[in-house]
Motif scaffolding. Structure first.
Motif, mmCIF file in Angstrom:
data_model
loop_
_atom_site.group_PDB
_atom_site.id
_atom_site.type_symbol
_atom_site.label_atom_id
_atom_site.label_comp_id
_atom_site.label_asym_id
_atom_site.label_seq_id
_atom_site.Cartn_x
_atom_site.Cartn_y
_atom_site.Cartn_z
ATOM 1 N N GLY A 103 8.755 1.941 4.142
ATOM 2 C CA GLY A 103 9.629 1.301 3.283
ATOM 3 C C GLY A 103 11.180 2.115 3.511
ATOM 4 N N ARG A 104 11.256 2.604 4.843
ATOM 5 C CA ARG A 104 12.744 3.341 4.673
ATOM 6 C C ARG A 104 13.666 2.304 5.206
ATOM 7 N NH1 ARG A 104 10.103 8.159 8.930
ATOM 8 N NH2 ARG A 104 9.547 9.568 7.363
ATOM 9 N N ALA A 105 13.288 1.363 5.707
ATOM 10 C CA ALA A 105 14.308 0.362 6.234
ATOM 11 C C ALA A 105 14.497 -0.719 5.083
ATOM 12 C CB ALA A 105 14.045 -0.480 7.423
ATOM 13 N N ARG A 106 13.826 -1.156 4.246
ATOM 14 C CA ARG A 106 13.895 -2.400 3.192
ATOM 15 C C ARG A 106 12.760 -2.092 2.131
ATOM 16 N NH1 ARG A 106 10.179 -5.887 4.034
ATOM 17 N NH2 ARG A 106 9.096 -5.947 5.963
ATOM 18 N N PRO A 107 12.887 -2.774 1.231
ATOM 19 C CA PRO A 107 11.780 -2.926 0.076
ATOM 20 C C PRO A 107 10.625 -3.325 0.955
ATOM 21 C CG PRO A 107 13.549 -3.675 -0.654
ATOM 22 C CD PRO A 107 14.048 -3.575 0.800
ATOM 23 N N THR A 108 9.388 -2.562 0.781
ATOM 24 C CA THR A 108 8.386 -3.001 1.442
ATOM 25 C C THR A 108 7.035 -3.135 0.534
ATOM 26 O OG1 THR A 108 8.990 -2.396 3.663
ATOM 27 C CG2 THR A 108 6.878 -2.688 3.493
ATOM 28 N N THR A 109 6.274 -3.841 0.318
ATOM 29 C CA THR A 109 5.238 -4.120 -0.456
ATOM 30 C C THR A 109 3.899 -3.477 0.230
ATOM 31 O OG1 THR A 109 5.783 -6.235 -1.023
ATOM 32 C CG2 THR A 109 3.350 -5.601 -1.462
ATOM 33 N N VAL A 110 3.313 -2.500 -0.125
ATOM 34 C CA VAL A 110 2.006 -1.812 0.055
ATOM 35 C C VAL A 110 0.957 -1.879 -0.759
ATOM 36 C CG1 VAL A 110 1.256 0.573 1.145
ATOM 37 C CG2 VAL A 110 3.357 -0.231 1.803
ATOM 38 N N VAL A 111 -0.207 -2.331 -0.303
ATOM 39 C CA VAL A 111 -1.230 -2.811 -1.337
ATOM 40 C C VAL A 111 -2.344 -1.933 -1.035
ATOM 41 C CG1 VAL A 111 -2.743 -4.707 -2.198
ATOM 42 C CG2 VAL A 111 -0.536 -5.121 -1.700
ATOM 43 N N LEU A 112 -2.729 -1.095 -1.863
ATOM 44 C CA LEU A 112 -4.330 -0.229 -1.778
ATOM 45 C C LEU A 112 -5.078 -1.186 -2.644
ATOM 46 C CD1 LEU A 112 -3.393 3.203 -1.467
ATOM 47 C CD2 LEU A 112 -3.667 1.751 0.455
ATOM 48 N N ASP A 113 -6.227 -2.277 -2.002
ATOM 49 C CA ASP A 113 -6.763 -2.678 -2.971
ATOM 50 C C ASP A 113 -8.228 -1.988 -3.085
ATOM 51 O OD1 ASP A 113 -7.987 -4.893 -4.678
ATOM 52 O OD2 ASP A 113 -7.951 -6.329 -3.007
ATOM 53 N N GLU A 114 -8.922 -2.257 -4.233
ATOM 54 C CA GLU A 114 -10.182 -1.470 -4.580
ATOM 55 C C GLU A 114 -9.947 -0.167 -4.513
ATOM 56 O OE1 GLU A 114 -12.455 -2.807 -5.769
ATOM 57 O OE2 GLU A 114 -12.455 -4.937 -5.251
ATOM 58 N N PHE A 115 -8.670 0.352 -4.740
ATOM 59 C CA PHE A 115 -8.270 1.831 -5.127
ATOM 60 C C PHE A 115 -9.578 2.797 -5.459
ATOM 61 C CE2 PHE A 115 -6.274 5.282 -7.282
ATOM 62 C CZ PHE A 115 -5.722 6.051 -6.147
ATOM 63 N N PRO A 116 -10.194 2.445 -6.495
ATOM 64 C CA PRO A 116 -11.222 3.194 -7.137
ATOM 65 C C PRO A 116 -12.275 3.744 -5.964
ATOM 66 C CG PRO A 116 -11.112 1.534 -8.746
ATOM 67 C CD PRO A 116 -10.144 1.170 -7.376
ATOM 68 N N TYR A 117 -12.790 2.821 -5.063
ATOM 69 C CA TYR A 117 -13.467 3.353 -3.828
ATOM 70 C C TYR A 117 -12.770 4.691 -3.312
ATOM 71 C CZ TYR A 117 -16.070 -0.937 -4.086
ATOM 72 O OH TYR A 117 -17.041 -1.886 -4.414
ATOM 73 N N LEU A 118 -11.452 4.310 -3.043
ATOM 74 C CA LEU A 118 -10.835 5.790 -2.281
ATOM 75 C C LEU A 118 -10.681 7.000 -3.230
ATOM 76 C CD1 LEU A 118 -7.664 3.730 -0.676
ATOM 77 C CD2 LEU A 118 -9.960 4.403 0.334
ATOM 78 N N ALA A 119 -10.254 6.608 -4.401
ATOM 79 C CA ALA A 119 -10.116 7.828 -5.360
ATOM 80 C C ALA A 119 -11.634 8.489 -5.674
ATOM 81 C CB ALA A 119 -9.562 7.335 -6.822
ATOM 82 N N ARG A 120 -12.528 7.658 -5.765
ATOM 83 C CA ARG A 120 -13.868 8.410 -6.174
ATOM 84 C C ARG A 120 -14.559 9.086 -5.002
ATOM 85 N NH1 ARG A 120 -15.042 3.445 -9.554
ATOM 86 N NH2 ARG A 120 -15.161 4.352 -11.709
#
Length: 493
Positions: A103-120
């Motif tokens: 997102g350095r150049a412009r507003p950029t959507t970033v989605v981390l779906d099923e985040f609980p898998y990563l965090a667990r």
């Protein structure tokens, strides 16, 4: 001009508008949003379409080791940025900085779906995100990444921003994606007959996926087709919806003792809504139920409704209609259903379907109508709370179960809260003058109690079968009597 919602997304206007506003925020500095909701509600579709519409980045996590997840994320980032190869991400700190760099150049959507898998798998990931989003940190200040974390494990997602959690105070968006309400669900299923719509909603509720993938777009072709539809779409072992209620429990990692949780849900489906009733049904002490009840609440499968007429008392109800249907109809006859005798099971289950499934669903629909669709003139004010309640008559030592207790907004300053209405809702019975008489007696009792201003409370009677001519004549001359049939529930105010 706002971001146009893709034509493939049904309803969800509010959710799309909030996500679009979040994604289009031009202010400097990376921001965080959290999107949650039970499975099958369309969260992934919403976020994938948002990322695609904004030229953003979408990553769907899976159950994997931290090393594999980082490798998959590096490959996806390499493809997104047209790099000559995958990005090397040695740890999650590097990965989060790489996401902020998008997102350095412009507003950029970033989605981390099923985040609980990563965090667990990587317990320190929320703390890493907290550090990465520290105000004043150069990597955050120079970025306009609009980072969205999404998950279906409601207990986990709810804890991300709660209490002393690392990400508390970091999020600028906390968006739940609920099931469709009963009116929207009827439109989604293409049902114009209110009786048929109520029956279908009592089984599948407002979960969008159950209309598409799970029944292959098979909807009842009119009221005469309802029974055949239940047998071919719900009680058919070849259809995905057949085992869905079981999977809803098996998929949530917080629901470990599934036998106990199924028993608790079965108790509630049988009409045992109090903690004592549940304990008696499953053969446990009431004190032993604190943990399973809390877990089922956190998972979004049980709802605890406080009784407005009895301080400290509450009743539990199942929030997912398909689970109620499974516990009441399918689970007791599972062997026969697996042997493809769904038609026989359904013929034997008609009375049970009416009492254990349709009846409670109709009552809750009436409460939702009271809250969401009835105009203020109907109850003489804005309804702030609508729930069931139990009223004790000290003169006869009997209890009145009220299917609806509609309470108005708190008054300014001291004073009793206005009790705008009480009601009775019965799916399978014609209501008449004696039913109105019971409500009149309940209103007298409430008017004599402290805590509520109940003298002008409206009296609501709702029925799926209709009303006697005598009751209709009485209601025609009394503005304090409200009659609600399925037609009014779905199309009236």
């Amino acid at each position: 001009m706002g971001l146009t919602k893709p034509t493939g997304i049904f309803d969800r206007d509010y959710e799309w508008a909030e996500l679009a506003r979040f994604a289009a925020d031009e202010r400097p500095g990376a921001t965080l949003g959290v999107v949650s909701g039970r499975r099958r509600q369309g969260k992934t579709f919403l976020l994938y379409e948002l990322a695609r519409a904004t030229g953003g980045f979408y990553f769907g996590a899976t159950e994997a080791t931290p090393a594999e997840s980082l490798r998959r994320l590096g490959e996806a980032l390499g493809q997104h940025t047209s790099a000559p190869g995958p990005l090397h991400l040695p740890d999650w700190s590097s990965a989060v900085d790489a996401l902020l760099a998008l997102g350095r150049a412009r507003p950029t959507t970033v989605v981390l779906d099923e985040f609980p898998y990563l965090a667990r798998a990587s317990r320190d990931l929320p703390s890493i995100l907290q550090h990465a989003l520290t105000p004043g940190r150069p990597e955050r200040v120079e970025s306009r990444t609009r980072l969205l974390l999404c998950g279906s494990a409601l207990s986990f997602m709810g804890g991300l921003l709660a209490g002393s959690a690392p990400l508390r105070g970091r999020a600028g968006l906390e968006l739940p994606v609920p099931p469709l309400d009963y009116r929207t669900a009827a439109m989604f299923w293409g049902l114009s007959d209110p009786l048929l719509a109520a029956q279908v909603f009592a089984i599948v509720g407002g979960t969008p996926a159950y209309r598409r993938e799970y029944v292959q777009d098979d909807a009842p072709d009119g009221p005469a087709d309802f029974d055949d539809w239940v047998v071919r779409a719900i009680l058919n072992p070849a259809r995905p919806l057949f085992r869905e209620a079981r999977y809803l429990l098996a998929e949530d990692p917080d629901l470990r003792d599934t036998a106990l949780y199924h028993s608790v849900l079965a108790a509630v489906a049988e009409g045992n809504g109090t903690r004592g009733g549940i304990a008696s049904y499953i053969g446990r002490k009431a004190t032993d139920l604190q943990h399973p009840l809390t877990v089922l609440e956190d998972a979004g499968l049980l709802v605890r409704d406080p009784d407005p007429l009895r301080s400290g008392r509450s009743r539990y109800r199942i929030s997912e209609p398909l689970i109620t249907f499974y516990q009441a109809i399918m689970r007791p006859a599972w062997t026969a259903l697996e042997q493809r005798r769904g038609a026989d099971v359904w013929r034997r289950s008609q009375r049970r379907f009416g009492s254990a499934v349709l009846g409670p669903a109709f009552e809750e629909t009436v409460r939702q109508w009271t809250l969401r669709f009835a105009v203020p003139e109907t109850f003489g004010g804005v309804v702030a709370e609508a729930s069931a309640g139990v009223l004790t008559d000290p003169s006869t030592r009997t209890s009145h179960e009220l299917d609806l207790v509609a309470i108005g907004e708190p008054p300014v300053g001291d004073g009793a809260r206005p009790l705008l209405g009480i009601g009775e809702a019965k799916w399978g019975r014609v209501l008449g003058r004696p039913d109105l008489g019971r409500l009149e007696r309940a209103r007298q009792l409430l008017a004599a109690r402290e805590g509520f201003e109940a003298d002008a409370a409206r009296l609501l009677l709702a029925s799926g079968e209709g009303f006697t001519d005598e009751l209709r004549q009485v209601a025609a001359g009394r503005p304090d009597v409200i009659l609600v049939d399925p037609e009014r529930l779905y199309f009236g105010e």
